[in-house]
Design an enzyme around this catalytic site. Structure first.
Site, PDB file in Angstrom:
ATOM      1  N   ARG A  45      23.012 -34.710 154.872  1.00 56.63           N
ATOM      2  CA  ARG A  45      22.209 -35.741 155.682  1.00 56.63           C
ATOM      3  C   ARG A  45      22.546 -36.724 156.551  1.00 56.63           C
ATOM      4  NH1 ARG A  45      16.542 -38.768 157.177  1.00 56.63           N
ATOM      5  NH2 ARG A  45      16.192 -37.489 158.884  1.00 56.63           N
ATOM      6  N   HIS A  91      24.167 -36.960 160.124  1.00 53.42           N
ATOM      7  CA  HIS A  91      23.680 -37.647 161.064  1.00 53.42           C
ATOM      8  C   HIS A  91      24.779 -38.781 161.602  1.00 53.42           C
ATOM      9  CE1 HIS A  91      19.501 -38.079 160.821  1.00 53.42           C
ATOM     10  NE2 HIS A  91      19.816 -37.244 160.649  1.00 53.42           N
ATOM     11  N   TRP A  96      11.101 -28.361 151.332  1.00 50.56           N
ATOM     12  CA  TRP A  96      10.985 -27.401 151.836  1.00 50.56           C
ATOM     13  C   TRP A  96      11.082 -26.213 151.667  1.00 50.56           C
ATOM     14  CZ3 TRP A  96      13.750 -31.400 153.700  1.00 50.56           C
ATOM     15  CH2 TRP A  96      13.854 -31.406 155.234  1.00 50.56           C
TER      16      TRP A  96
HETATM   17 ZN1  ZEM Z   1      17.540 -32.898 158.898  1.00 51.23          ZN
HETATM   18  N1  ZEM Z   1      15.793 -33.394 158.345  1.00 51.23           N
HETATM   19  N2  ZEM Z   1      16.335 -33.343 160.460  1.00 51.23           N
HETATM   20  N3  ZEM Z   1      18.680 -31.397 159.405  1.00 51.23           N
HETATM   21  N4  ZEM Z   1      17.941 -33.365 156.532  1.00 51.23           N
HETATM   22  C1  ZEM Z   1      15.416 -34.375 157.196  1.00 51.23           C
HETATM   23  C2  ZEM Z   1      16.251 -34.202 155.569  1.00 51.23           C
HETATM   24  C3  ZEM Z   1      17.508 -33.472 155.523  1.00 51.23           C
HETATM   25  C4  ZEM Z   1      15.538 -33.021 161.254  1.00 51.23           C
HETATM   26  C5  ZEM Z   1      14.470 -33.515 160.821  1.00 51.23           C
HETATM   27  O1  ZEM Z   1      13.511 -34.672 161.488  1.00 51.23           O
HETATM   28  C6  ZEM Z   1      14.637 -34.664 159.164  1.00 51.23           C
HETATM   29  C7  ZEM Z   1      18.900 -30.742 160.330  1.00 51.23           C
HETATM   30  C8  ZEM Z   1      18.315 -30.898 161.845  1.00 51.23           C
HETATM   31  C9  ZEM Z   1      16.824 -31.984 161.353  1.00 51.23           C
HETATM   32  C10 ZEM Z   1      19.222 -32.153 155.874  1.00 51.23           C
HETATM   33  C11 ZEM Z   1      20.248 -31.529 157.019  1.00 51.23           C
HETATM   34  C12 ZEM Z   1      20.280 -31.269 158.148  1.00 51.23           C
HETATM   35  C13 ZEM Z   1      14.206 -35.044 156.907  1.00 51.23           C
HETATM   36  C14 ZEM Z   1      13.728 -35.607 155.564  1.00 51.23           C
HETATM   37  C15 ZEM Z   1      13.396 -34.661 158.431  1.00 51.23           C
HETATM   38  C16 ZEM Z   1      12.894 -35.771 158.658  1.00 51.23           C
HETATM   39  C17 ZEM Z   1      14.778 -37.452 156.253  1.00 51.23           C
HETATM   40  C18 ZEM Z   1      13.668 -38.668 154.937  1.00 51.23           C
HETATM   41  O2  ZEM Z   1      12.820 -38.523 154.873  1.00 51.23           O
HETATM   42  O3  ZEM Z   1      14.222 -38.353 154.067  1.00 51.23           O
HETATM   43  C19 ZEM Z   1      15.261 -32.563 162.335  1.00 51.23           C
HETATM   44  C20 ZEM Z   1      14.199 -33.021 163.714  1.00 51.23           C
HETATM   45  C21 ZEM Z   1      16.021 -31.820 162.800  1.00 51.23           C
HETATM   46  C22 ZEM Z   1      16.263 -30.950 164.348  1.00 51.23           C
HETATM   47  C23 ZEM Z   1      15.893 -30.585 164.761  1.00 51.23           C
HETATM   48  C24 ZEM Z   1      20.524 -30.217 160.797  1.00 51.23           C
HETATM   49  C25 ZEM Z   1      21.276 -30.132 161.524  1.00 51.23           C
HETATM   50  C26 ZEM Z   1      20.794 -30.674 158.804  1.00 51.23           C
HETATM   51  C27 ZEM Z   1      22.571 -30.608 158.988  1.00 51.23           C
HETATM   52  C28 ZEM Z   1      23.199 -29.439 158.938  1.00 51.23           C
HETATM   53  C29 ZEM Z   1      19.260 -32.451 154.731  1.00 51.23           C
HETATM   54  C30 ZEM Z   1      20.176 -31.764 154.032  1.00 51.23           C
HETATM   55  C31 ZEM Z   1      18.316 -33.238 154.836  1.00 51.23           C
HETATM   56  C32 ZEM Z   1      17.439 -33.885 153.129  1.00 51.23           C
HETATM   57  C33 ZEM Z   1      17.812 -35.686 153.097  1.00 51.23           C
HETATM   58  C34 ZEM Z   1      17.408 -35.694 151.431  1.00 51.23           C
HETATM   59  O4  ZEM Z   1      17.595 -36.811 151.496  1.00 51.23           O
HETATM   60  O5  ZEM Z   1      17.210 -34.907 150.697  1.00 51.23           O
END
Ligand code: ZEM
Length: 286
Positions: free
Chosen positions: A34, A38, A178
């Protein structure tokens, strides 16, 4: 201290820190992925601003963006690697860490090239609000990812990263994972999205998400509104269906699009060498 340019040594040290028994599901991997995402996902192709160059999350303007809540954990995990290999830039380290984490969690090998700068170019700073909001729908996702230069297929492939990690109530307000094995990269996210019945649930904090009680895992799994928008949208859905049934195709497409993500805004010459903004200012292009 390693020899400058010894990225293999950096990769080994990143791999060695992933195991974190006290943290989340026992791995730093998901939060590192993440962080990489970001760092790059602020890019705007129209104005050529944002992106991983500059490692802006070190500073309040970007690091303090509520969208980046929790990513300090990822940066802290990497600090010993930065101290040991002080020659690597943060911008390179953060993107490389995502790539190493994906591979170590049984995901594909993503092409990674060095050369990002930590030089903060004030004319390239991204405003807040460029990262996606999980509470929204297909129009919002397209608005955000088209801005970076991605198409619908690439958006779905990238979203497959939600096979990894979890939502934290104290970071995004959403809650849960998920899939039931969130430290192993796979296409389970797409399979569950299509095969389970997702029920809307309003959390105590007022946040709305979708849940399914998984009997095998004895756990409630979740989807964001943006995740399920991929199923209901007629142009996204065929890609969800393809990736749910063809894991190899998902891995190949994910590797390609993640490599593209971490190159956003990085200018290279024909040999792949970075042309940095200092050079550009020096009149290289003007
Ligand atoms: Zn995420 N993502 N993401 N994402 N994401 C979260 C967690 C992680 C969205 C999103 O709102 C959120 C992509 C696209 C999008 C990862 C990778 C990638 C979380 C939870 C949210 C709310 C955060 C938390 O509470 O810690 C939205 C709206 C997206 C697009 C529509 C893309 C592209 C990614 C990578 C290629 C990953 C790995 C996580 C898990 C993080 C963790 O701490 O476990």
């Amino acid at each position: 201290m390693s020899k400058p340019g010894d990225y293999a040594a950096v990769r080994r040290d990143i791999a060695a820190l992933l195991h974190q028994p006290e943290y989340d599901d026992g791995s730093a991997g998901p939060v590192l992925v993440r962080l990489a995402w970001h760092s790059a996902g602020t890019y705007d192709a129209g104005t050529d601003t944002g992106g991983s160059n500059g490692a802006g999350m070190r500073y309040e303007a970007e690091g303090g963006d509520p969208a980046n809540a929790g990513l300090q954990h990822a940066r802290v995990f990497l600090e010993p690697v930065k101290s040991k290999h002080s020659w690597i830039t943060y911008a390179d380290l953060w993107t490389l860490a995502g790539v190493v984490a994906i591979k170590e969690m049984s995901g594909p090998e993503v092409q990674w090239r060095p050369g990002r700068t930590d030089f903060v170019d004030d004319s390239k700073l991204p405003p807040r609000g460029r990262l996606p909001d999980g509470a929204q729908g297909a129009d919002h996702i397209r608005h955000i990812f088209y801005r970076m230069g991605f198409n619908d297929q690439e958006i779905v492939a990238l979203s497959g990263a939600h096979n990894l990690g979890r939502c934290h109530s104290d970071r995004s307000g959403f809650h849960g994972a998920w899939v039931n094995n969130p430290t192993r990269f796979s296409n389970t996210y797409f399979r569950l999205m299509l095969s389970r019945t997702w029920k809307e649930k309003k959390l105590e904090n007022g946040v709305r998400q979708f849940v399914h009680y998984d009997e095998d895992a004895d756990e409630e799994l979740m989807m964001l509104p943006t995740d399920l928008a991929l199923v209901s949208d007629p142009s996204f859905r065929p890609w969800v269906e393809l990736y749910a049934k063809d894991k190899d195709r998902f891995f190949a497409d994910f590797a390609a699009v993640f490599a593209k993500l971490i190159e956003l805004g990085i200018k290279r010459d024909a040999n792949g060498r970075v042309i940095n903004s200092d050079n550009l200012k020096g009149g290289y292009h003007s």
